[in-house]
Motif scaffolding. Structure first.
Motif, mmCIF file in Angstrom:
data_model
loop_
_atom_site.group_PDB
_atom_site.id
_atom_site.type_symbol
_atom_site.label_atom_id
_atom_site.label_comp_id
_atom_site.label_asym_id
_atom_site.label_seq_id
_atom_site.Cartn_x
_atom_site.Cartn_y
_atom_site.Cartn_z
ATOM 1 N N GLU A 162 7.220 21.508 9.491
ATOM 2 C CA GLU A 162 8.292 22.052 8.661
ATOM 3 C C GLU A 162 9.656 21.669 9.247
ATOM 4 O O GLU A 162 9.838 21.627 10.462
ATOM 5 N N ASN A 163 10.573 21.378 8.357
ATOM 6 C CA ASN A 163 11.953 21.019 8.734
ATOM 7 C C ASN A 163 12.033 19.681 9.474
ATOM 8 O O ASN A 163 12.986 19.443 10.206
ATOM 9 N N TYR A 164 11.049 18.829 9.295
ATOM 10 C CA TYR A 164 11.126 17.472 9.840
ATOM 11 C C TYR A 164 11.672 16.522 8.764
ATOM 12 O O TYR A 164 11.542 16.788 7.561
ATOM 13 N N ARG A 165 12.254 15.445 9.196
ATOM 14 C CA ARG A 165 12.762 14.432 8.264
ATOM 15 C C ARG A 165 12.486 13.046 8.834
ATOM 16 O O ARG A 165 12.348 12.870 10.051
ATOM 17 N N VAL A 166 12.398 12.062 7.974
ATOM 18 C CA VAL A 166 12.219 10.686 8.415
ATOM 19 C C VAL A 166 13.535 10.156 8.973
ATOM 20 O O VAL A 166 14.583 10.239 8.317
ATOM 21 N N ILE A 167 13.500 9.649 10.207
ATOM 22 C CA ILE A 167 14.720 9.094 10.809
ATOM 23 C C ILE A 167 14.680 7.573 10.911
ATOM 24 O O ILE A 167 15.718 6.929 11.112
ATOM 25 N N LEU A 221 0.853 -1.190 0.000
ATOM 26 C CA LEU A 221 0.000 0.000 0.000
ATOM 27 C C LEU A 221 0.888 1.239 0.000
ATOM 28 O O LEU A 221 1.758 1.386 0.868
ATOM 29 N N LEU A 222 0.704 2.100 -0.976
ATOM 30 C CA LEU A 222 1.457 3.346 -1.021
ATOM 31 C C LEU A 222 0.773 4.361 -0.115
ATOM 32 O O LEU A 222 -0.392 4.713 -0.339
ATOM 33 N N LEU A 223 1.481 4.811 0.888
ATOM 34 C CA LEU A 223 0.968 5.837 1.793
ATOM 35 C C LEU A 223 1.555 7.188 1.397
ATOM 36 O O LEU A 223 2.781 7.336 1.302
ATOM 37 N N GLN A 224 0.679 8.144 1.161
ATOM 38 C CA GLN A 224 1.096 9.528 0.913
ATOM 39 C C GLN A 224 0.493 10.391 2.003
ATOM 40 O O GLN A 224 -0.726 10.493 2.115
ATOM 41 N N CYS A 225 1.367 10.982 2.794
ATOM 42 C CA CYS A 225 0.923 11.715 3.976
ATOM 43 C C CYS A 225 1.347 13.171 3.899
ATOM 44 O O CYS A 225 2.548 13.482 3.806
ATOM 45 N N ASP A 226 0.360 14.048 3.936
ATOM 46 C CA ASP A 226 0.616 15.491 3.950
ATOM 47 C C ASP A 226 0.942 15.905 5.382
ATOM 48 O O ASP A 226 0.071 15.904 6.249
ATOM 49 N N ALA A 227 2.210 16.245 5.603
ATOM 50 C CA ALA A 227 2.657 16.655 6.941
ATOM 51 C C ALA A 227 3.334 18.018 6.874
ATOM 52 O O ALA A 227 4.339 18.279 7.555
ATOM 53 N N ARG A 228 2.776 18.916 6.051
ATOM 54 C CA ARG A 228 3.421 20.212 5.825
ATOM 55 C C ARG A 228 3.456 21.093 7.070
ATOM 56 O O ARG A 228 4.259 22.025 7.138
ATOM 57 N N SER A 229 2.612 20.813 8.062
ATOM 58 C CA SER A 229 2.680 21.620 9.287
ATOM 59 C C SER A 229 3.910 21.265 10.122
ATOM 60 O O SER A 229 4.236 21.971 11.085
ATOM 61 N N GLU A 263 10.086 8.351 3.224
ATOM 62 C CA GLU A 263 10.895 9.561 3.043
ATOM 63 C C GLU A 263 9.973 10.771 3.075
ATOM 64 O O GLU A 263 8.766 10.661 2.874
ATOM 65 N N MET A 264 10.576 11.930 3.339
ATOM 66 C CA MET A 264 9.796 13.174 3.385
ATOM 67 C C MET A 264 10.435 14.199 2.459
ATOM 68 O O MET A 264 11.628 14.492 2.553
ATOM 69 N N ARG A 265 9.618 14.725 1.540
ATOM 70 C CA ARG A 265 10.067 15.755 0.610
ATOM 71 C C ARG A 265 8.999 16.825 0.509
ATOM 72 O O ARG A 265 7.832 16.522 0.249
ATOM 73 N N GLU A 266 9.412 18.055 0.745
ATOM 74 C CA GLU A 266 8.525 19.213 0.628
ATOM 75 C C GLU A 266 7.227 19.018 1.398
ATOM 76 O O GLU A 266 6.133 19.325 0.916
ATOM 77 N N GLY A 267 7.384 18.468 2.609
ATOM 78 C CA GLY A 267 6.246 18.323 3.505
ATOM 79 C C GLY A 267 5.387 17.095 3.263
ATOM 80 O O GLY A 267 4.398 16.886 3.966
ATOM 81 N N MET A 268 5.754 16.266 2.283
ATOM 82 C CA MET A 268 4.990 15.063 1.976
ATOM 83 C C MET A 268 5.787 13.821 2.366
ATOM 84 O O MET A 268 6.946 13.663 1.962
#
Length: 505
Positions: A445-450, A435-443, A480-485
């Motif tokens: 900002e400056n977070y990254r997947v660890i 299942l491809l999960l696409q999550c809008d997490a733009r709030s 991964e997270m790119r441009e808040g997604m």
């Protein structure tokens, strides 16, 4: 990522459900089977400490970070005389334990269990007997445990070697009193009257304690939810929580229906909340009642074997479910469900902790090991601390024999502001497709997947044993997270933990 199935999720730090009460990651130890004797306590074991407690088990419990443990039952408590379990061990009586048809030696009792709980960094959630006993025994136990000294029962505790009071905060007013199997089974009116008078007496001894009123022992009980409505008419003003109990099984080998059973758990919670709020309105009360989901798990594997256990043994191997991989997936879904209701569910107890329908198993004189369900509970307890966010989820769905419109994606997010971390818990229920999960997490900002932790296995029936840990998590997820997604491929039939952290400037 070429996954054919896609689910979307929107997370905003302002869309908050509630702070997580750490007690939602509680557990339960009952004087049942090998939970105590041969589980946490085995004086002859090579790894036992000077008190007789197994240190290997203690280490596995400590890893789970369990803040509260319900004790001593369960059905056991409805026939238990707490006085049998205090004082000199060599003078304690052996009793017929009627609930589980065993012999109780009383080698471990209140004081020993409180000591053990401290050693695993946990508090005790004590239950009182409202089956064969009542107000008098309950108030005396509170005095024994919590009063500083200068009275008969508190001085008796001191004479037993425990000068400082235990200060047990949470107390259960009996156990499953709606069940005909319960010793001292009562009608809703009978229980409500006894529970409220017991509550008043207990709070006279210690006004600081909090109390849990017995709810239904399951949503399938014929008296549910009338039991809640009738009993709360009596207890609402005196108690702080009402209990819920639920166990699920895959008896028909219908995995799609089995993995959807957390939807039943969700509806159960919603119905109890509605009933509590009805009584609140009826009483014109300003107090909100909270929920204690103090028994929940998968339980069915051991049912047939238990029918063949010889009665009147000491610590027989009862309720020793050997959990498989699909059980871990449902436990993950149930944990997510509890978190979604963090505004009202403040206490929850995975039932139980060692050997008896438990994440930890032991051999008498031998090893201790982690069952499959150990891992989702470990991950939730470790990373699910903070504030639960209310995600907007869109997921493809499926129908099965027992449910319709079951989302393939079961998910929730927890934001830990202090640690500047966001954790997404997600189960893919699809048995054949990622299942491809696409999550809008733009709030964020400056977070990254660890980290992206995955629990998966080709064999839904795979189990862990003392010799081999077949089901265990890996850290090779591709989130991964790119441009808040945030994007991630959730493997078929998998439990996922996606951890994000704010980048340091």
């Amino acid at each position: 990522m070429t996954d054919r199935l896609k689910a979307t999720m929107v997370i905003d730090r302002e869309f908050q459900i509630s702070a997580v009460d750490p007690r939602i990651y509680g557990s339960f130890i009952e004087h049942l089977g090998r939970a105590v004797y041969g589980g946490i306590y085995e004086p002859d074991h090579p790894l036992a400490d000077e008190r007789g407690f197994r240190t290997d088990v203690m280490e596995l419990v400590k890893q789970l970070n369990v803040p509260i443990i319900r004790y001593p039952g369960g059905n056991f408590v409805s026939g238990y005389n707490w006085e049998d379990g205090v004082g000199p061990v060599d003078k304690r009586p052996r009793r017929l334990e009627l609930a589980w048809r065993s012999i109780e030696t009383n080698q471990v009792g209140t004081n020993e269990f409180v000591e053990w709980a401290k050693s695993v960094n946990s508090e005790v959630m004590m239950a009182v007997n409202l089956g064969t006993r009542g107000i008098d025994a309950a108030r005396n136990l509170v005095e024994y445990c919590n009063h500083p000294g200068g009275t008969y029962w508190s001085d008796l505790r001191i004479s037993h070697g425990y000068r400082k009071p235990h200060r047990i905060k949470i107390w259960c007013l009996g156990n499953e009193m709606d069940g005909p199997w319960q010793i001292g089974h009562k009608t809703a009116e009978e229980y409500g009257r006894l529970a409220v008078e017991t509550a008043r007496a207990m709070k006279m001894v210690d006004p600081e304690i909090e109390l849990v009123s017995c709810g239904s022992s399951g949503s399938s009980m014929p008296t549910f939810p009338e039991w809640e409505a009738v009993t709360l008419e009596h207890t609402y003003d005196e108690v702080d929580y009402i209990s819920l109990h639920s166990y699920y099984g895959n008896r028909n080998n219908d995995t799609p229906s089995f993995l959807a059973k957390s939807l039943d758990m969700d509806q159960y919670i919603r119905t109890v909340i509605a009933t509590c709020d009805y009584i609140k309105a009826k009483k014109r009360s300003k107090k909100t009642l909270y929920l204690s989901f103090d028994e929940w798990n998968v339980w069915y594997h051991s049912n047939e074997a238990d029918k063949n256990i010889e009665p009147w043994l000491v610590a027989p191997p009862l309720l020793e479910d050997v959990y498989n991989f699909e059980d871990a997936l449902l436990v993950g879904c149930m944990l997510i469900t509890l978190l979604k209701h963090a505004d009202r569910v403040k206490i929850a107890c995975l039932a139980q902790l060692v050997n008896v329908i438990a994440p930890i198993m032991t051999e008498n004189g031998g090893k201790a090991w982690k069952q499959t369900i150990y891992y989702p509970f470990l991950h939730a307890s470790t990373y699910g601390r903070g504030t639960v966010l209310n995600p907007v989820v869109s997921s493809p769905k499926y129908d099965c024999a027992e449910f319709t419109d079951v989302p393939y994606l079961e998910s929730v997010a927890v934001y830990n502001e202090e640690r500047e971390e966001l954790t997404i818990f997600a189960v893919n229920r699809h048995l054949a497709e990622p299942l491809l999960l696409q999550c809008d997490a733009r709030s964020f900002e400056n977070y990254r997947v660890i980290e992206h932790i995955i629990l998966e296995h080709e064999d839904l029936k795979a189990v862990n044993t003392a010799e081999e840990e077949r089901v265990k998590p890996h850290h090779n997820g591709n989130a991964e997270m790119r441009e808040g997604m945030v994007t991630a491929s959730l493997p078929k039939a998998s439990w996922n933990v996606i951890r994000l952290k704010r980048k340091k400037p």
